[in-house]
Design an enzyme around this catalytic site. Structure first.
Site, short mmCIF file in Angstrom:
data_model
loop_
_atom_site.label_atom_id
_atom_site.label_comp_id
_atom_site.label_asym_id
_atom_site.label_seq_id
_atom_site.Cartn_x
_atom_site.Cartn_y
_atom_site.Cartn_z
CG HIS A 1 27.34 32.13 69.51
ND1 HIS A 1 27.60 31.83 68.19
CD2 HIS A 1 27.23 33.48 69.57
CE1 HIS A 1 27.65 32.95 67.48
NE2 HIS A 1 27.42 33.97 68.30
CE LYS B 1 27.58 43.27 103.06
NZ LYS B 1 26.93 43.44 101.74
CD GLU C 1 25.55 43.21 91.43
OE1 GLU C 1 26.50 42.43 91.30
OE2 GLU C 1 25.04 43.46 92.53
CD GLU D 1 24.19 37.74 96.85
OE1 GLU D 1 24.30 38.88 96.40
OE2 GLU D 1 25.02 37.25 97.62
CD1 TRP E 1 29.35 30.86 105.48
CD2 TRP E 1 31.43 30.20 105.02
NE1 TRP E 1 29.40 30.50 104.15
CE2 TRP E 1 30.66 30.09 103.84
CE3 TRP E 1 32.77 29.83 104.97
CZ2 TRP E 1 31.19 29.64 102.64
CZ3 TRP E 1 33.29 29.38 103.76
CH2 TRP E 1 32.51 29.29 102.62
NE ARG F 1 33.97 38.48 110.37
CZ ARG F 1 34.82 39.13 109.59
NH1 ARG F 1 34.55 40.35 109.24
NH2 ARG F 1 35.94 38.57 109.19
CB CYS G 1 34.15 32.57 111.41
SG CYS G 1 34.02 30.95 110.68
CE LYS H 1 23.21 41.44 94.73
NZ LYS H 1 24.45 42.15 94.78
CG ASN I 1 37.71 34.73 110.59
OD1 ASN I 1 37.90 35.91 110.39
ND2 ASN I 1 37.36 33.92 109.62
N GLY I 2 39.30 31.53 110.08
CA GLY I 2 40.37 31.27 109.11
C GLY I 2 40.45 29.80 108.79
O1 M6R Z 1 33.35 43.09 100.57
P1 M6R Z 1 33.57 42.84 99.13
O2 M6R Z 1 32.99 43.86 98.24
O3 M6R Z 1 35.03 42.59 98.80
O4 M6R Z 1 32.83 41.47 98.84
C1 M6R Z 1 32.92 40.84 97.60
C2 M6R Z 1 31.84 39.80 97.43
O5 M6R Z 1 31.96 38.80 98.39
C3 M6R Z 1 30.44 40.41 97.52
O6 M6R Z 1 30.26 41.44 96.61
C4 M6R Z 1 29.37 39.32 97.25
O7 M6R Z 1 29.43 38.91 95.92
C5 M6R Z 1 27.97 39.85 97.60
N1 M6R Z 1 27.31 38.90 98.43
C6 M6R Z 1 27.11 40.04 96.42
O8 M6R Z 1 25.86 40.53 96.77
#
Ligand code: M6R
Length: 604
Positions: free
Chosen positions: A504, A599, A481, A488, A74, A27, A2, A485, A100-101
């Site tokens: 396995h 984000k 990674e 998500e 969020w 956010r 948020c 990507k 926010n929290g």
């Molecule tokens: O701001 P940060 O690097 O600490 O964030 C960590 C993760 O939330 C962030 O990398 C998330 O996995 C991304 N959406 C991946 O693309």
């Protein structure tokens, strides 16, 4: 997550709040709202599900004010509905609150104090605003009612902005764990989760600390610390060009950020390596790291994946054993630490609550730490002993791209610096300046292969239900990674797998047409990964390879240049980033704002 914004002392409050919320959409973006008051007897509450654009459509011309608060959500407690959007308000419509929290004991507070009060939402936040109202009805001033409410919270994370219709020029502000800054303007003060929201109003901000309660008026800011004493807080300037966070002609931020990577590599080399290629790193940091007997890298999501590469670099160049931990797990483990541990926090935003909780534990034990982040003055940066900045420019798209490659490049620089200070010959010989220059050039060629990648996305991924990336060693870390990507932003279920581990069990999932991408950049395991790829092809998989030139076969789809084995992720990840981008685009999804995500993840 948020995002919250607030302003007092500006007749364009509505416009500024909405613009600020647009900047904070990273956010959270499932619903949004504002409350504004013109201090002449009119006030307006506008809320909606959906984005800030949806909110803007609901704001009619008369919604004007000189003070106000706003929120982009969020959802945590309560579904995505207009009622659950913030601001939340007291039953008598006197108090308005954005938050926010998370308030863990909200149900207990509701049961104990608010049995007779009518509630209008399912949020934990509403309990707070109703409690303020209750205590004020019992005779407390708004400030004391706010403070009393806060004193009842257990295990809460919050950035609160409260308005009282009977004193609308005042913003009542409090923070614990969730990020919050006060911006100081000209007869106008602002409050925001991230300075980026208010850079059009001011670039001078004040750090507020956990436990602070602040009274913000147009010409004054009072900060009360946890003990209730009036306190001074440090000011700092934010020197970001607001246009850096614009998309320009790009359809999505993600594509812009992928394209920026060659320059990010050049900037890092310029910033952190001298003309002879020697790392330029603070002496005290080097001393602290050289004395460590073990490094502990902590991160979440993509940052965790960058940490997995960092482990290999640090161990190879310094000889110091290195562990990598998922922050949300490590925060509540009881780790058996080495005698002289040194902690490295990786976080693009510098605000991730899971990582921050580990840092709180580390600081409680007075152990040394470094934060590698893209955001100066972020919480993890302020609270660690040392900070190194990625200087990658704002990363807005939810999917992290340039922060990942910047983290890997900077980890390599740090590893070389520590290794050299320990007299490690391999570190001395590691020609990072040359390597980063070469990588920048090769990255440029890869990002220009957009049309080929777009076609591969259409042929292999758009209709796929599942996909696998496989590799060994450092290639396995890039598989993780690459899969993150893809899933998500395109919602294709994807897994990154250690290629030797497939047989396995997981190989049972391979069906006719399942895309499997092998990442092949390591000399000693290339043959093995090729065999594992062939095993999936024999079971119907459509296979592809991202291979280093000296290990490539004529049929390989993506060939990357031969660079040092510790740095190949900087190139092998680029086709994977673009495949994820085009798959999302070709499926007609919102690339930058994928469903269910945010984000900056500021809740645990
Ligand atoms: O701001 P940060 O690097 O600490 O964030 C960590 C993760 O939330 C962030 O990398 C998330 O996995 C991304 N959406 C991946 O693309």
């Amino acid at each position: 997550m948020c995002g919250v914004v607030g302003i007092t002392g500006n007749e364009n409050a509505t416009k500024i709040l909405v613009h600020g919320l647009e900047k904070l959409q990273y956010r959270g973006y499932d619903s949004a709202g504002i409350f504004v008051d013109d201090q002449a007897g009119s006030n307006f509450l506008v809320k909606t599900t959906g984005s800030i654009a949806d909110l803007n459509e609901k704001i009619t011309p008369e919604v004007q004010g000189t003070a106000g608060i706003g929120h982009t959500r969020w959802a945590t407690h309560g579904g995505v509905t207009t009622e659950n959007a913030h601001p939340q308000f007291s039953d008598d419509n006197r108090f308005y609150l954005v938050h926010n929290g998370v308030i863990e004991n909200y149900q207990e507070l509701k049961d104990e104090y608010l049995q007779d009060v009518k509630f209008h939402s399912q949020t934990d936040t509403e309990v707070i605003v109703q409690l303020v109202d209750k205590f004020s009805k019992e005779g407390l001033s708004t400030k004391d009612a706010f403070k009393k409410t806060i004193s009842l919270l257990k295990n809460a994370s919050y950035a609160f902005l409260l308005m009282d219709k009977e004193d609308p020029e005042t913003l009542y502000v409090a923070k614990n764990k969730s990020p919050l800054l006060i911006g100081l303007g000209d007869h106008c003060n602002v409050v925001c989760s991230d300075s980026i929201a208010m850079l059009d109003v001011t670039n001078t901000f004040m750090e507020i600390q956990d436990g602070d309660v602040c009274i913000v008026k147009p010409d004054s800011v009072q900060v009360y610390d946890q003990a209730g004493e009036l306190s001074e807080r440090k000011h700092f300037e934010v020197n970001v060009d607001p246009s850096d966070s614009e998309k320009g002609t790009y359809p999505y931020y993600m594509l812009k950020e992928i394209d920026e990577q060659p320059n990010v590599m050049r900037k890092l080399a310029k910033e952190y390596l001298d003309e002879n290629g020697k790392p330029v790193i603070n002496d005290q940091l080097l001393k602290a790291m050289s004395q460590a007997d073990r490094f502990y890298i902590v991160g979440a999501g993509t940052s965790y994946h960058a940490g997995l590469v960092g482990k290999k670099q640090l161990e190879a160049l310094t000889g110091i054993p290195t562990e990598v931990h998922v922050a949300s797990e490590f925060a509540y483990e009881k780790p058996l630490l080495s005698e002289k541990p040194f902690f490295i926090f990786l976080s693009q935003s510098g605000e991730t609550a899971d990582s921050r909780q580990v840092l709180v534990n580390v600081n409680a034990k007075k152990l040394p730490s470094l934060t590698i982040t893209n955001v100066a003055n972020s919480t993890l940066s302020r609270e660690a002993d040392f900070t190194l900045l990625l200087n990658a420019g704002p990363e807005i798209s939810v999917a992290s791209t340039k922060a990942y490659t910047a983290q890997i490049a900077l980890e390599a620089i740090v590893a070389k610096a520590v290794g050299m200070s320990k007299g490690n010959q391999k570190a001395t010989d590691f020609d990072l300046k040359y390597q980063l220059g070469l990588i920048a050039t090769e990255m440029q060629s890869l990002v220009e292969e957009k049309e080929i990648i777009n076609q591969v996305s259409k042929d292999y991924f758009v209709d796929a239900k599942q996909a696998f990336y496989i590799g060994r060693g450092v290639d396995y870390t890039v598989s993780l990674e690459s899969a993150l990507k893809l899933k998500e932003i395109s919602y294709v279920h994807a897994e990154g797998f250690a290629s030797g581990e497939l047989k396995h069990g997981t190989i049972a999932l391979i069906e006719e047409g399942t895309p499997v991408i092998g990442i092949i950049t390591q000399d000693d395991t290339a043959g093995l990964t090729r065999s594992n790829l062939a095993e999936t092809a024999a079971r119907g998989a459509k296979t592809l390879a991202i291979a280093k030139k000296s290990l490539a076969k004529p049929e390989d789809t993506f060939v990357i240049a031969d660079v040092d084995e510790l740095l190949t992720p900087l190139l092998s990840v680029i086709p994977a980033q673009l495949l994820a981008y085009y798959t999302s685009l070709n499926k007609g999804l919102n690339v930058d704002l994928p469903r269910n995500l945010a984000k900056s993840v500021t809740v645990e």
